[in-house]
Each structure stands twice: as C-alpha cells, then as structure tokens.
Design an enzyme around this catalytic site. Structure first.
Site, PDB file in Angstrom:
ATOM      1  N   ASP A  15      41.128  21.636  31.770  1.00  0.00           N
ATOM      2  CA  ASP A  15      40.676  22.857  32.454  1.00  0.00           C
ATOM      3  C   ASP A  15      41.884  23.438  33.165  1.00  0.00           C
ATOM      4  OD1 ASP A  15      38.913  24.786  33.707  1.00  0.00           O
ATOM      5  OD2 ASP A  15      38.953  23.575  35.515  1.00  0.00           O
ATOM      6  N   SER A  16      41.712  24.655  33.683  1.00  0.00           N
ATOM      7  CA  SER A  16      42.761  25.272  34.484  1.00  0.00           C
ATOM      8  C   SER A  16      43.046  24.454  35.754  1.00  0.00           C
ATOM      9  CB  SER A  16      42.323  26.670  34.892  1.00  0.00           C
ATOM     10  OG  SER A  16      41.099  26.585  35.600  1.00  0.00           O
ATOM     11  N   CYS A  74      36.762  24.637  30.030  1.00  0.00           N
ATOM     12  CA  CYS A  74      37.063  25.882  30.746  1.00  0.00           C
ATOM     13  C   CYS A  74      36.608  27.031  29.848  1.00  0.00           C
ATOM     14  CB  CYS A  74      38.571  25.957  30.995  1.00  0.00           C
ATOM     15  SG  CYS A  74      39.136  27.531  31.648  1.00  0.00           S
ATOM     16  N   GLU A  78      35.802  26.224  45.333  1.00  0.00           N
ATOM     17  CA  GLU A  78      36.932  25.318  45.527  1.00  0.00           C
ATOM     18  C   GLU A  78      37.254  25.100  47.004  1.00  0.00           C
ATOM     19  OE1 GLU A  78      40.607  25.979  43.132  1.00  0.00           O
ATOM     20  OE2 GLU A  78      39.081  25.605  41.609  1.00  0.00           O
ATOM     21  N   CYS A  98      31.277  29.434  33.705  1.00  0.00           N
ATOM     22  CA  CYS A  98      32.498  28.973  34.380  1.00  0.00           C
ATOM     23  C   CYS A  98      32.204  27.548  34.816  1.00  0.00           C
ATOM     24  CB  CYS A  98      32.818  29.857  35.584  1.00  0.00           C
ATOM     25  SG  CYS A  98      34.167  29.224  36.592  1.00  0.00           S
ATOM     26  N   HIS A 148      33.080  25.832  37.171  1.00  0.00           N
ATOM     27  CA  HIS A 148      32.873  25.594  38.603  1.00  0.00           C
ATOM     28  C   HIS A 148      31.397  25.759  39.011  1.00  0.00           C
ATOM     29  CE1 HIS A 148      37.188  26.168  38.851  1.00  0.00           C
ATOM     30  NE2 HIS A 148      37.176  25.936  40.155  1.00  0.00           N
TER      31      HIS A 148
HETATM   32  N1  DGL Z   1      37.134  26.728  35.155  1.00  0.00           N
HETATM   33  C1  DGL Z   1      37.473  28.068  34.751  1.00  0.00           C
HETATM   34  C2  DGL Z   1      36.462  28.593  33.712  1.00  0.00           C
HETATM   35  O1  DGL Z   1      35.548  27.901  33.317  1.00  0.00           O
HETATM   36  C3  DGL Z   1      37.463  29.034  35.917  1.00  0.00           C
HETATM   37  C4  DGL Z   1      38.545  28.897  36.926  1.00  0.00           C
HETATM   38  C5  DGL Z   1      39.802  29.678  36.618  1.00  0.00           C
HETATM   39  O2  DGL Z   1      39.795  30.925  36.700  1.00  0.00           O
HETATM   40  O3  DGL Z   1      40.787  29.038  36.303  1.00  0.00           O
HETATM   41  O4  DGL Z   1      36.581  29.701  33.282  1.00  0.00           O
END
Ligand code: DGL
Length: 268
Positions: A11-12, A74, A155, A187, A189
């Site tokens: 993931d990012s 992600c 976060e 997303c 998160h």
């Molecule tokens: N986890 C990323 C997603 O699912 C979102 C966070 C980011 O912008 O890096 O898109």
C-alpha cells in the site's frame, strides 16, 4: 511454487494493513510480507505515472522476497498500476487488486441499482469503478465522490468522535450519493470508519467492507492454485520506505495490534 511461500501485500502507507488484517484472520497459516511506501504517501494526490513507477519497484521487492502472490492493498495503485504489474509479472506470480473482487461480487449478487463509491481524488478521477460496472452490467448506475480528508483524518486517529462525524456527514450528504443502495469504501483506510458510515445511513444502505471481500478472494485464488499453506506460517514481516515512531504507533489502528516496522530503503 511452494505453498509455504509468503503472501506479499503493499500500500502507499499503513492503511493497507486493514487488508493484511482481514487476510490473516481468515488465513492464519499464511506468512505475510507487507510493504508500506510511506516515503510517497499519499498516493491519492500523485499522478498515475508516479503511482505506476512506485508500484513496479515495490512489486520487484516482493518478488525478491519470493512471494507466491502479490496483493495491491491500495485502491489508488489498483486503479493505476494493476495492468502494468500483470504485464511485468507475467506468469511469475498472480497479482490481486482490491477493485475486481468487489465489482465481481456485487455484479454476481445483482442486488444494486445505484452504487456509491468514495475514495481518494486519484481513484475517483480514474473512474475505474464506473467503467468496470458498466462493462459488467450497464444497468447499474455508479456515482463516485472524492473524499480526500478521510484518509489523513483516520491516520491522525480522528474517528468515532465529533470531528469525524462532522466530516463524514458532510461528505455523505453530497447530492451525488442520494438514493444509493450500496456504498463501496474504495480506500483501504475506510474500514476504520465503517461503523460511523453505517450510523449515518441507519441501515438503509449496504456498506461494503472491501478488506474482507478481498481477503476472501485471496483465499479462493490460493485454493484454486493449490497454494494454501497447510502448516503454521513463518512470522509476518512489515516493511516501510520511511520509518517514524508515529507510523509504528498507528499500525495498531489498522492491524488490530501494534507491530514492528522495518525501514527498507528501496528508494535510496
Ligand atoms: N490506501 C490508499 C487507497 O486505498 C489511500 C491513501 C493514499 O492516498 O495513499 O487508495
């Protein structure tokens, strides 16, 4: 390929740990190797070219770790880099994104007339969900809304409080999300605010926990490939491209327990 090899997940940042957590719950025998590209977080504000470049480098890292499958945990990277990764990896290892398992499940169930999607600016700009639903069933209407404040808010630990309630209510009151049957949390998160989102809709909208759907898909895929690990797996490993104690502290929010992060300098 040996079934005892690890599952690679990236993931990012640390948001994809929600997917890792869902996978470890249903596949307790599997070893996970997680990579969070905290140097470049958030991906949601980056160009598609940048996200492709980062994702390829991380896939190489996970390939070097001998992962038997790679999960893009992600939505932003799934939207922009999946095809490049499939092309790059060829038949070396299967690659799973977080979008197709959700779209396929919903199309198969066939319960929806209008689906809402919330995610990062970049995921929403790609229009990937609308395109995929249209290809599978043109009768399904998809309405997408960028909700860029949600990932940084989560976060920072702002959820289940008045601030998160105000931000969530403000986004979900958008006219774009009127009369939806289901809402996709696009997303990684967002599983952390699923309950708050459910409260807003008071049971009238089906909220999809994409992390659980993706984890189920990983299990099905490994079973089909005869790659499910039978015996106890080795210890999970968690890497990040930039380490801070605050990232490490936040892992508990996403993974359910605090874990040790190791800095892996793939960008040096
Ligand atoms: N986890 C990323 C997603 O699912 C979102 C966070 C980011 O912008 O890096 O898109």
């Amino acid at each position: 390929m040996s079934s005892s090899l690890p599952i690679g997940i990236f993931d990012s940042g640390i948001g994809g740990l929600t997917v890792a957590n869902a996978i470890r719950k249903i596949l307790p025998n599997e070893q996970l190797i997680y990579f969070g590209d905290t140097v470049h977080m958030p991906y949601g504000d980056k160009s598609p070219e940048a996200v492709k470049f980062y994702s390829l480098k991380i896939a190489k890292f996970l390939l070097d770790k001998k992962c038997k499958v790679i999960v893009i945990a992600c939505n932003t990277a799934s939207a922009h880099a999946y095809h490049e990764l499939v092309h790059f990896l060829g038949d070396q290892v299967p690659i799973i994104n977080v979008i197709d398992p959700v779209v396929n499940l919903m199309v198969r169930k066939g319960n929806d007339k209008k689906i809402g999607v919330i995610g990062t600016k970049s995921t929403i700009r790609s229009d990937i969900y609308a395109r995929k639903f249209k290809a599978a069933n043109p009768k399904i209407e998809v309405s997408s809304l960028a909700t860029p404040l949600l990932a940084p808010m989560i976060e920072e630990g702002f959820f289940n409080n008045n601030i998160s309630k105000t931000v969530i209510n403000s986004y979900l009151s958008s006219s774009k999300l009127k009369k939806i049957n289901s809402l996709i949390l696009a997303c990684t998160h967002y599983p952390l605010i699923k309950d708050e989102i459910s409260k807003f809709y008071n049971g009238s909208v089906n909220i999809l926990n994409t992390a659980e759907i993706v984890a189920q898909h990983v299990e099905d895929r490994l079973r089909d490939l005869k790659l499910l690990n039978e015996g106890p797996g080795k210890r999970h490993q968690f890497f990040v491209s930039d380490y801070t104690p605050s990232f490490e502290k936040s892992t508990k929010l996403f993974f359910g327990e605090k874990i040790n992060l190791t800095r892996e300098a793939i960008w040096d």
